[in-house]
Scaffold this active site. Sequence first.
Site, PDB file in Angstrom:
ATOM      1  CD  GLU A   1      12.976   0.448  10.001  1.00 18.23           C
ATOM      2  OE1 GLU A   1      13.325   1.479  11.018  1.00 18.23           O
ATOM      3  OE2 GLU A   1      14.061  -0.581   9.350  1.00 18.23           O
TER       4      GLU A   1
ATOM      5  CB  CYS B   1      13.389   8.476   8.505  1.00 17.84           C
ATOM      6  SG  CYS B   1      13.968   7.624   7.817  1.00 17.84           S
TER       7      CYS B   1
ATOM      8  CE  LYS C   1      -1.448   2.691   2.597  1.00 18.05           C
ATOM      9  NZ  LYS C   1      -1.458   4.071   1.435  1.00 18.05           N
TER      10      LYS C   1
ATOM     11  CD  GLU D   1      10.521  12.811  11.820  1.00 14.46           C
ATOM     12  OE1 GLU D   1       9.574  12.482  12.049  1.00 14.46           O
ATOM     13  OE2 GLU D   1      11.157  12.624  10.955  1.00 14.46           O
TER      14      GLU D   1
END
Length: 487
Positions: free
Chosen positions: A245, A279, A170, A380
């Site tokens: 992750e 990331c 997906k 983040e």
Amino acid sequence: MQMFVGGDWVDSHTKAAFDVTNPATGELVDSVPKGDREDTKRAIDTAKETFRKWSETPALDRSRVLLKIADVVRANLDGLAMSLTIEQGKPLGEARGEIGSFANSCEYYAGLIGRERGAHTPFSTGEGYFIVTKRPIGVVGAILPWNFPVSLMGWKVAPGLAAGNTFVVKPASSTPLTDLKVAALAVKAGLPPGALNVVSGPGGVVGEELLDNPKVSKIAFTGETATGRRIMEGSAKYIKRLTLELGGSDPMIVCDDADIDLAVEGAAWGRYRNAGQSCTAVKRVFLFKSIADTFTKKLVEKVKTIRIGNGLEQGTHMGPIHNQPQREKVEEMVENAKERDAKVLVGGERPKEKNLQRGLFYEPTLLKDVDYDAMMAKEECFGPALPLFVVKDLEEAIERANDTIYGLGSSVWTKDMERAYHAAEKIEAGTTWVNSPPIARAEVPFGGFKQSGFGRELGVEGLDHYYETKSIQVLEYGKGKKWKFPI
Ligand code: NAD
């Protein structure tokens, strides 16, 4: 474009579709089917039916298919890279690197498969022996983010297919196109139709079906930590295997003996590549006091040279932010830091150039004197804004580096390897780069500590996450105790 299920291009059974737009221009790129639960179920059934055939295909043949996939993807590199730039926004050079990374993952796992060793060991009591074997898990649901749609698909499907699993992928709703093209090329290269299916559609529908459906045995997820929590909850019902992750807020520590020019390049590359949407982007820089001014001056000069623009244009160093909410979040973080007396050294706003007004651009931004309670120090920051902090020594730098819920990547810059090793041991992160920007390599395990996730992708460890471990215990006749009930 249609979605790719069972080796065929198909529409959603509802005929619903949604648009994919170019973040550099706001223009429509294509539309794709808006898959629903029924469409996802069909893809899962197809993957389940193909599992037996693919898992029983000899390892050497699976390896050959993976090598062929790598060849076919490389042969189509130019077109795939262009497709990725148009839907995602990254410069063409970066897109080419990403397509190459997909092929590289296939080659790496093609090389590993069939060459693993198992265990055959006597019992400690001497009455027999045991064998440890590895079995593929079954159907894997791979749920992908939009920042590296193709390479992160490779991190999952290359080891997973090598091990004999089949997939329903997906992709993120805004970046399905290149993943669909790559899946079709994989089948063209010899992968059985049905071993790699791609269903486009909303995370809350297609993704939720992957979680709810008992035929899916593993979920391999990359995305935000908040979504990761939902994936864990949703996987609990059928105790699905999981690799998560998730997000990161990677620290970069620059010591007083560092090669400053090298570190400046590392910070620029680490933060502004992919418009800061990685990331393991460098998200917080900790500078020893004695080198802080020199480093800052040089980094300011470097950041001023970053040219933003449409990723298709030659000379573009940085493309747009991928979507509007993401750009607004970065703006909010920069404003929040400014309200707490941070100084903006470069950037800090949307570009003024006329030709950039239709895209989601934001200037590469550098800040100093950022409060440790500011959003960009705590959360983040997924965009091109970098806060610089000054520390008195390595111990303070490590303490600050660890003051986050995340633990994905990190880096330390020093010529003293003892110091580097000490920092690497103490920093709570899945990877510490020494004198290097954050580069993922196929042979090195990658993943997070703390709320950056668990499980590992890449390396031998990445392959292991696509296996169940099976123990076979053999009691040799005539040896040891005679088993009777009651004992
Ligand atoms: P996201 O969490 O918003 O979406 C990721 C995927 O999850 C998308 O395909 C989305 O449609 C799907 N999804 C959303 N809700 C779902 C649900 N309820 N059930 C199932 N699937 C659902 O992440 P994003 O914004 O696409 O990506 C950016 C994030 O990914 C950042 O936090 C970044 O740090 C992280 N990331 C981590 C790594 C890593 O390896 N650790 C790599 C790249 C990106």
